[in-house]
Design a protein around this motif. Sequence first.
Motif, mmCIF file in Angstrom:
data_model
loop_
_atom_site.group_PDB
_atom_site.id
_atom_site.type_symbol
_atom_site.label_atom_id
_atom_site.label_comp_id
_atom_site.label_asym_id
_atom_site.label_seq_id
_atom_site.Cartn_x
_atom_site.Cartn_y
_atom_site.Cartn_z
ATOM 1 N N PHE A 204 0.855 -1.191 0.000
ATOM 2 C CA PHE A 204 0.000 0.000 0.000
ATOM 3 C C PHE A 204 0.887 1.235 0.000
ATOM 4 C CE2 PHE A 204 -4.392 -0.030 1.882
ATOM 5 C CZ PHE A 204 -4.629 -1.394 1.772
ATOM 6 N N ILE A 205 0.484 2.275 -0.705
ATOM 7 C CA ILE A 205 1.106 3.582 -0.463
ATOM 8 C C ILE A 205 0.300 4.158 0.691
ATOM 9 C CG2 ILE A 205 1.656 5.848 -1.422
ATOM 10 C CD1 ILE A 205 1.306 4.461 -4.236
ATOM 11 N N ASN A 206 0.906 4.257 1.847
ATOM 12 C CA ASN A 206 0.097 4.599 3.018
ATOM 13 C C ASN A 206 -0.136 6.107 3.154
ATOM 14 O OD1 ASN A 206 -1.557 3.808 5.059
ATOM 15 N ND2 ASN A 206 0.003 2.603 6.123
ATOM 16 N N ALA A 207 -1.111 6.433 3.976
ATOM 17 C CA ALA A 207 -1.570 7.826 4.111
ATOM 18 C C ALA A 207 -0.429 8.776 4.466
ATOM 19 C CB ALA A 207 -2.625 7.890 5.204
ATOM 20 N N MET A 208 -0.314 9.845 3.718
ATOM 21 C CA MET A 208 0.649 10.895 4.065
ATOM 22 C C MET A 208 0.072 12.276 3.884
ATOM 23 S SD MET A 208 4.401 9.624 2.892
ATOM 24 C CE MET A 208 3.910 8.672 1.485
ATOM 25 N N THR A 209 0.095 12.738 2.648
ATOM 26 C CA THR A 209 -0.190 14.164 2.502
ATOM 27 C C THR A 209 -1.649 14.453 2.191
ATOM 28 O OG1 THR A 209 0.363 14.105 0.207
ATOM 29 C CG2 THR A 209 2.107 14.646 1.709
ATOM 30 N N GLY A 210 -2.060 15.602 2.620
ATOM 31 C CA GLY A 210 -3.408 16.081 2.372
ATOM 32 C C GLY A 210 -3.506 17.464 2.976
ATOM 33 N N GLY A 211 -3.960 18.411 2.210
ATOM 34 C CA GLY A 211 -3.950 19.797 2.668
ATOM 35 C C GLY A 211 -2.528 20.297 2.542
ATOM 36 N N GLY A 212 -2.354 21.567 2.302
ATOM 37 C CA GLY A 212 -0.985 22.073 2.258
ATOM 38 C C GLY A 212 -0.595 22.693 0.937
ATOM 39 N N GLY A 213 -1.512 22.748 -0.013
ATOM 40 C CA GLY A 213 -1.266 23.533 -1.222
ATOM 41 C C GLY A 213 -0.484 22.822 -2.303
ATOM 42 N N GLU A 214 0.203 23.645 -3.143
ATOM 43 C CA GLU A 214 0.847 23.143 -4.363
ATOM 44 C C GLU A 214 1.825 22.000 -4.100
ATOM 45 O OE1 GLU A 214 0.132 23.572 -7.485
ATOM 46 O OE2 GLU A 214 -1.499 24.861 -6.800
ATOM 47 N N MET B 86 -1.191 -0.278 -7.570
ATOM 48 C CA MET B 86 -1.095 -0.364 -6.107
ATOM 49 C C MET B 86 -2.228 0.435 -5.455
ATOM 50 S SD MET B 86 2.897 0.615 -5.920
ATOM 51 C CE MET B 86 3.239 0.450 -4.180
ATOM 52 N N ALA B 87 -2.638 -0.014 -4.274
ATOM 53 C CA ALA B 87 -3.618 0.770 -3.523
ATOM 54 C C ALA B 87 -2.916 1.984 -2.912
ATOM 55 C CB ALA B 87 -4.229 -0.075 -2.414
ATOM 56 N N MET B 88 -3.634 3.096 -2.850
ATOM 57 C CA MET B 88 -3.052 4.308 -2.248
ATOM 58 C C MET B 88 -4.042 4.953 -1.291
ATOM 59 S SD MET B 88 -1.677 7.786 -4.056
ATOM 60 C CE MET B 88 -1.545 9.287 -3.065
ATOM 61 N N ALA B 89 -3.567 5.201 -0.075
ATOM 62 C CA ALA B 89 -4.385 5.957 0.889
ATOM 63 C C ALA B 89 -3.953 7.418 0.841
ATOM 64 C CB ALA B 89 -4.173 5.403 2.292
ATOM 65 N N VAL B 90 -4.928 8.319 0.889
ATOM 66 C CA VAL B 90 -4.592 9.749 0.966
ATOM 67 C C VAL B 90 -4.373 10.118 2.431
ATOM 68 C CG1 VAL B 90 -5.898 10.306 -1.122
ATOM 69 C CG2 VAL B 90 -7.021 10.484 1.114
ATOM 70 N N GLY B 91 -3.788 11.293 2.678
ATOM 71 C CA GLY B 91 -3.624 11.769 4.053
ATOM 72 C C GLY B 91 -4.965 12.222 4.624
ATOM 73 N N SER B 92 -4.950 12.615 5.881
ATOM 74 C CA SER B 92 -6.199 12.983 6.551
ATOM 75 C C SER B 92 -6.962 14.052 5.773
ATOM 76 C CB SER B 92 -5.915 13.501 7.956
ATOM 77 O OG SER B 92 -7.143 13.924 8.514
ATOM 78 N N GLN B 93 -8.231 13.775 5.518
ATOM 79 C CA GLN B 93 -9.054 14.686 4.710
ATOM 80 C C GLN B 93 -9.806 15.713 5.547
ATOM 81 O OE1 GLN B 93 -10.307 10.871 2.644
ATOM 82 N NE2 GLN B 93 -11.156 12.379 1.257
ATOM 83 N N MET B 94 -9.557 15.741 6.855
ATOM 84 C CA MET B 94 -10.306 16.680 7.693
ATOM 85 C C MET B 94 -10.080 18.110 7.214
ATOM 86 S SD MET B 94 -12.616 16.553 9.840
ATOM 87 C CE MET B 94 -12.803 15.208 10.991
#
Length: 347
Positions: A64-74, A92-100
């Motif tokens: 898995f590409i595990n959760a990392m980035t989300g939010g933070g711009g360019e 491969m499966a990919m998790a995005v970072g926290s979407q809050m």
Amino acid sequence: MKALERTSRKIEHIDHTLQLSSKERAHHSFDDIQFVHQSLPNIDVDNVVIHTNVGELFLSSPIFINAMTGGGGERTISINRSLAKMAKKFNMAMAVGSQMAAIKDKNERATFEVVREENPSGIVISNLGSEATVAEAKEAVEMVNADALQIHLNVVQEIVMPEGDRHFSGALDRISEIVENLEVPVIVKEVGFGMSKETATKLANVGVNVIDVGGSGGTNFAKIENLRRDHALDLFNDWGIPTAAAICEVKTSQPFLSVIGTGGIRTGLDIAKAISLGCSAVGVAGLFLKDLHQNGSEGLESTVERLHYELKMVMTVLGIKKIDDLRKVPLIISGETFHWLKQRGIP
Ligand code: FNR
């Protein structure tokens, strides 16, 4: 927390991860796990297949590409675009970072949406913390048309963070409600402090059937948060259940759960060891971030090729043709992991 604060925190996490993970890995719990060599494996490398199932999900790669980035711009959009392209290339499966961040501020949605844009038919996994409500969970899944939702448990990280959360009541009830009301599978994950058998049992009792153990030995959020503090809080720098022990804690107490092994995965041998201890797949975060930063997309791709090939080489030497059979090979467990399992009554 204000949107700007959350955004700059995300960027600092990336920079501090790069700073910390550039140091050599010290002892890892996988060093305590040894395979028993087989001199007559009677197969060829080409006979080995590495697809796997995690709960209801079929994955072509056990990584898995595990959760990392989300939010933070360019900058995070660009990182997520590169990761999503790689996910597509290797299926491969990919998790995005926290979407809050994007639930609180619609302008942040682009970081997440880019993942689905780049990989329209791949497996994409949403991510939120255990403070999330059912409505937020549904919004996160809808945002990227996700195939599953990860809920992260990160109490230590929050405690070490000066601006972090101090309220952890009710998390299990919220997870239970999300599991009941969501149409996609729910994966509950740690972020580097490991999952215990007690936690796994609580989660299994509310219907969770996939756990990512997120053990210690890889990215260390106590250390990362300390780099962000004016005055270091060292209490939790060595806290946590090492990845190998965490896999055994979860799998032996809840054998019907699908387990994902995350926390310091660096080689195909690590992947083989995690699977042999009971995992269906592994998650990788810090290594991919570092590779992308140092060597660009080509470097990232060659790392995935290396991991896949190393795993196949190890399986060949052991005479193992498929992932399911890797979970049945004999192992020798020594060192701290041996003592951990003994004292915890884990067979
Ligand atoms: C993470 N991780 C993470 N996990 C999560 O569930 N939601 C998140 O938003 C993040 N954010 C995040 C940012 C960065 C920069 C890193 C490196 C990691 C945790 C990650 O998914 C994983 O559990 C840990 O990093 C342990 O795996 P590695 O890094 O040892 O392979």
